[in-house]
Design a protein around this motif. Sequence first.
Motif, PDB file in Angstrom:
ATOM      1  N   MET A 248       0.763  -1.249  -0.151  1.00  0.00           N
ATOM      2  CA  MET A 248      -0.086   0.093   0.279  1.00  0.00           C
ATOM      3  C   MET A 248       0.945   1.198  -0.084  1.00  0.00           C
ATOM      4  SD  MET A 248      -3.009   1.133   2.741  1.00  0.00           S
ATOM      5  CE  MET A 248      -4.179  -0.176   2.196  1.00  0.00           C
ATOM      6  N   GLY A 249       0.667   2.083  -0.892  1.00  0.00           N
ATOM      7  CA  GLY A 249       1.350   3.305  -0.909  1.00  0.00           C
ATOM      8  C   GLY A 249       1.001   4.417   0.022  1.00  0.00           C
ATOM      9  N   ILE A 250       1.856   5.642   0.041  1.00  0.00           N
ATOM     10  CA  ILE A 250       1.474   6.930   0.856  1.00  0.00           C
ATOM     11  C   ILE A 250       0.274   7.354   0.365  1.00  0.00           C
ATOM     12  CG2 ILE A 250       2.748   8.229  -0.353  1.00  0.00           C
ATOM     13  CD1 ILE A 250       3.800   9.579   2.179  1.00  0.00           C
ATOM     14  N   PHE A 251      -0.111   7.413  -0.748  1.00  0.00           N
ATOM     15  CA  PHE A 251      -1.401   8.071  -1.221  1.00  0.00           C
ATOM     16  C   PHE A 251      -2.689   7.391  -0.842  1.00  0.00           C
ATOM     17  CE2 PHE A 251       1.728  10.199  -3.923  1.00  0.00           C
ATOM     18  CZ  PHE A 251       1.404  11.396  -3.455  1.00  0.00           C
ATOM     19  N   ASP A 252      -2.305   5.899  -1.086  1.00  0.00           N
ATOM     20  CA  ASP A 252      -3.507   4.901  -0.606  1.00  0.00           C
ATOM     21  C   ASP A 252      -3.687   5.243   0.816  1.00  0.00           C
ATOM     22  OD1 ASP A 252      -3.956   3.850  -3.083  1.00  0.00           O
ATOM     23  OD2 ASP A 252      -2.262   2.325  -2.711  1.00  0.00           O
ATOM     24  N   LYS A 253      -2.854   5.236   1.725  1.00  0.00           N
ATOM     25  CA  LYS A 253      -2.869   5.318   3.360  1.00  0.00           C
ATOM     26  C   LYS A 253      -3.437   6.887   3.498  1.00  0.00           C
ATOM     27  CE  LYS A 253       1.020   2.579   4.707  1.00  0.00           C
ATOM     28  NZ  LYS A 253       2.452   2.511   5.197  1.00  0.00           N
ATOM     29  N   ALA A 254      -3.102   7.787   2.797  1.00  0.00           N
ATOM     30  CA  ALA A 254      -3.670   9.353   3.102  1.00  0.00           C
ATOM     31  C   ALA A 254      -5.276   9.143   2.709  1.00  0.00           C
ATOM     32  CB  ALA A 254      -2.820  10.235   2.154  1.00  0.00           C
ATOM     33  N   LYS A 255      -5.522   8.550   1.773  1.00  0.00           N
ATOM     34  CA  LYS A 255      -6.994   8.404   1.104  1.00  0.00           C
ATOM     35  C   LYS A 255      -7.732   7.622   2.136  1.00  0.00           C
ATOM     36  CE  LYS A 255      -9.492   7.666  -3.065  1.00  0.00           C
ATOM     37  NZ  LYS A 255      -9.323   7.139  -4.317  1.00  0.00           N
ATOM     38  N   GLU A 256      -7.344   6.746   2.662  1.00  0.00           N
ATOM     39  CA  GLU A 256      -7.858   6.039   3.642  1.00  0.00           C
ATOM     40  C   GLU A 256      -8.312   6.830   5.022  1.00  0.00           C
ATOM     41  OE1 GLU A 256      -6.403   2.401   5.010  1.00  0.00           O
ATOM     42  OE2 GLU A 256      -6.376   1.532   3.273  1.00  0.00           O
ATOM     43  N   MET A 257      -7.290   7.419   5.405  1.00  0.00           N
ATOM     44  CA  MET A 257      -7.552   8.480   6.513  1.00  0.00           C
ATOM     45  C   MET A 257      -8.482   9.858   6.344  1.00  0.00           C
ATOM     46  SD  MET A 257      -3.859   8.311   8.210  1.00  0.00           S
ATOM     47  CE  MET A 257      -3.127  10.250   7.754  1.00  0.00           C
ATOM     48  N   LEU A 258      -8.455   9.949   4.896  1.00  0.00           N
ATOM     49  CA  LEU A 258      -9.290  11.143   4.666  1.00  0.00           C
ATOM     50  C   LEU A 258     -10.970  10.672   4.355  1.00  0.00           C
ATOM     51  CD1 LEU A 258      -6.853  12.989   1.823  1.00  0.00           C
ATOM     52  CD2 LEU A 258      -7.589  13.626   4.302  1.00  0.00           C
ATOM     53  N   HIS A 259     -11.301   9.513   4.529  1.00  0.00           N
ATOM     54  CA  HIS A 259     -12.435   9.003   4.310  1.00  0.00           C
ATOM     55  C   HIS A 259     -13.741   9.568   5.391  1.00  0.00           C
ATOM     56  CE1 HIS A 259     -12.431   6.503   0.766  1.00  0.00           C
ATOM     57  NE2 HIS A 259     -11.565   6.007   1.184  1.00  0.00           N
ATOM     58  N   SER A 260     -12.986   9.920   6.661  1.00  0.00           N
ATOM     59  CA  SER A 260     -13.929  10.647   7.581  1.00  0.00           C
ATOM     60  C   SER A 260     -14.075  11.985   7.295  1.00  0.00           C
ATOM     61  CB  SER A 260     -13.247  10.302   9.054  1.00  0.00           C
ATOM     62  OG  SER A 260     -12.047  11.202   9.190  1.00  0.00           O
ATOM     63  N   SER A 261     -15.206  12.462   7.998  1.00  0.00           N
ATOM     64  CA  SER A 261     -15.543  13.923   7.825  1.00  0.00           C
ATOM     65  C   SER A 261     -14.535  14.844   8.258  1.00  0.00           C
ATOM     66  CB  SER A 261     -16.853  14.364   8.367  1.00  0.00           C
ATOM     67  OG  SER A 261     -16.832  14.077   9.800  1.00  0.00           O
ATOM     68  N   LYS A 262     -13.927  14.644   9.595  1.00  0.00           N
ATOM     69  CA  LYS A 262     -12.793  15.413  10.277  1.00  0.00           C
ATOM     70  C   LYS A 262     -11.635  15.264   9.510  1.00  0.00           C
ATOM     71  CE  LYS A 262     -10.683  16.030  14.830  1.00  0.00           C
ATOM     72  NZ  LYS A 262     -10.920  15.345  16.124  1.00  0.00           N
ATOM     73  N   GLY A 263     -11.402  14.097   8.687  1.00  0.00           N
ATOM     74  CA  GLY A 263     -10.064  13.976   7.888  1.00  0.00           C
ATOM     75  C   GLY A 263     -10.336  14.571   6.651  1.00  0.00           C
ATOM     76  N   LYS A 264     -11.485  14.728   5.863  1.00  0.00           N
ATOM     77  CA  LYS A 264     -11.621  15.497   4.866  1.00  0.00           C
ATOM     78  C   LYS A 264     -11.508  16.894   5.069  1.00  0.00           C
ATOM     79  CE  LYS A 264     -14.910  12.523   2.365  1.00  0.00           C
ATOM     80  NZ  LYS A 264     -16.116  12.351   1.624  1.00  0.00           N
ATOM     81  N   GLN A 265     -12.237  17.427   6.123  1.00  0.00           N
ATOM     82  CA  GLN A 265     -11.924  18.746   6.515  1.00  0.00           C
ATOM     83  C   GLN A 265     -10.528  19.257   6.685  1.00  0.00           C
ATOM     84  OE1 GLN A 265     -13.857  19.932  10.272  1.00  0.00           O
ATOM     85  NE2 GLN A 265     -13.614  22.168   9.762  1.00  0.00           N
ATOM     86  N   ALA A 266      -9.834  18.233   7.526  1.00  0.00           N
ATOM     87  CA  ALA A 266      -8.406  18.721   7.660  1.00  0.00           C
ATOM     88  C   ALA A 266      -7.464  18.519   6.244  1.00  0.00           C
ATOM     89  CB  ALA A 266      -7.677  17.603   8.540  1.00  0.00           C
ATOM     90  N   GLY A 267      -7.879  17.732   5.569  1.00  0.00           N
ATOM     91  CA  GLY A 267      -7.171  17.616   3.994  1.00  0.00           C
ATOM     92  C   GLY A 267      -7.402  18.650   3.259  1.00  0.00           C
ATOM     93  N   LYS A 268      -8.673  19.166   3.395  1.00  0.00           N
ATOM     94  CA  LYS A 268      -9.011  20.415   2.540  1.00  0.00           C
ATOM     95  C   LYS A 268      -8.395  21.510   3.151  1.00  0.00           C
ATOM     96  CE  LYS A 268     -11.553  22.745  -0.641  1.00  0.00           C
ATOM     97  NZ  LYS A 268     -10.913  23.181  -1.784  1.00  0.00           N
ATOM     98  N   GLN A 269      -8.121  21.744   4.324  1.00  0.00           N
ATOM     99  CA  GLN A 269      -7.423  22.934   4.990  1.00  0.00           C
ATOM    100  C   GLN A 269      -5.908  22.814   4.597  1.00  0.00           C
ATOM    101  OE1 GLN A 269      -8.406  22.600   8.989  1.00  0.00           O
ATOM    102  NE2 GLN A 269     -10.378  23.807   8.885  1.00  0.00           N
TER     103      GLN A 269
END
Length: 62
Positions: free
Chosen positions: A1-22
Amino acid sequence: MGIFDKAKEMLHSSKGKQAGKQASDRLEQEVNERTGHKYTEQVDQAQQQMEQKLGIDDDPNK
């Protein structure tokens, strides 16, 4: 699993999406400032593509 796959998994939560967008917005602003806003259009396009691939794009008009 690559680094982008791991980041994508963490971004699935609403809090993760908000943090990723910021983080994405801060990065876009930093790049634009460091380049003297010469490449604003290209930076915006790259940001949009990255957000779409990660699933954090919240603008339905794009």
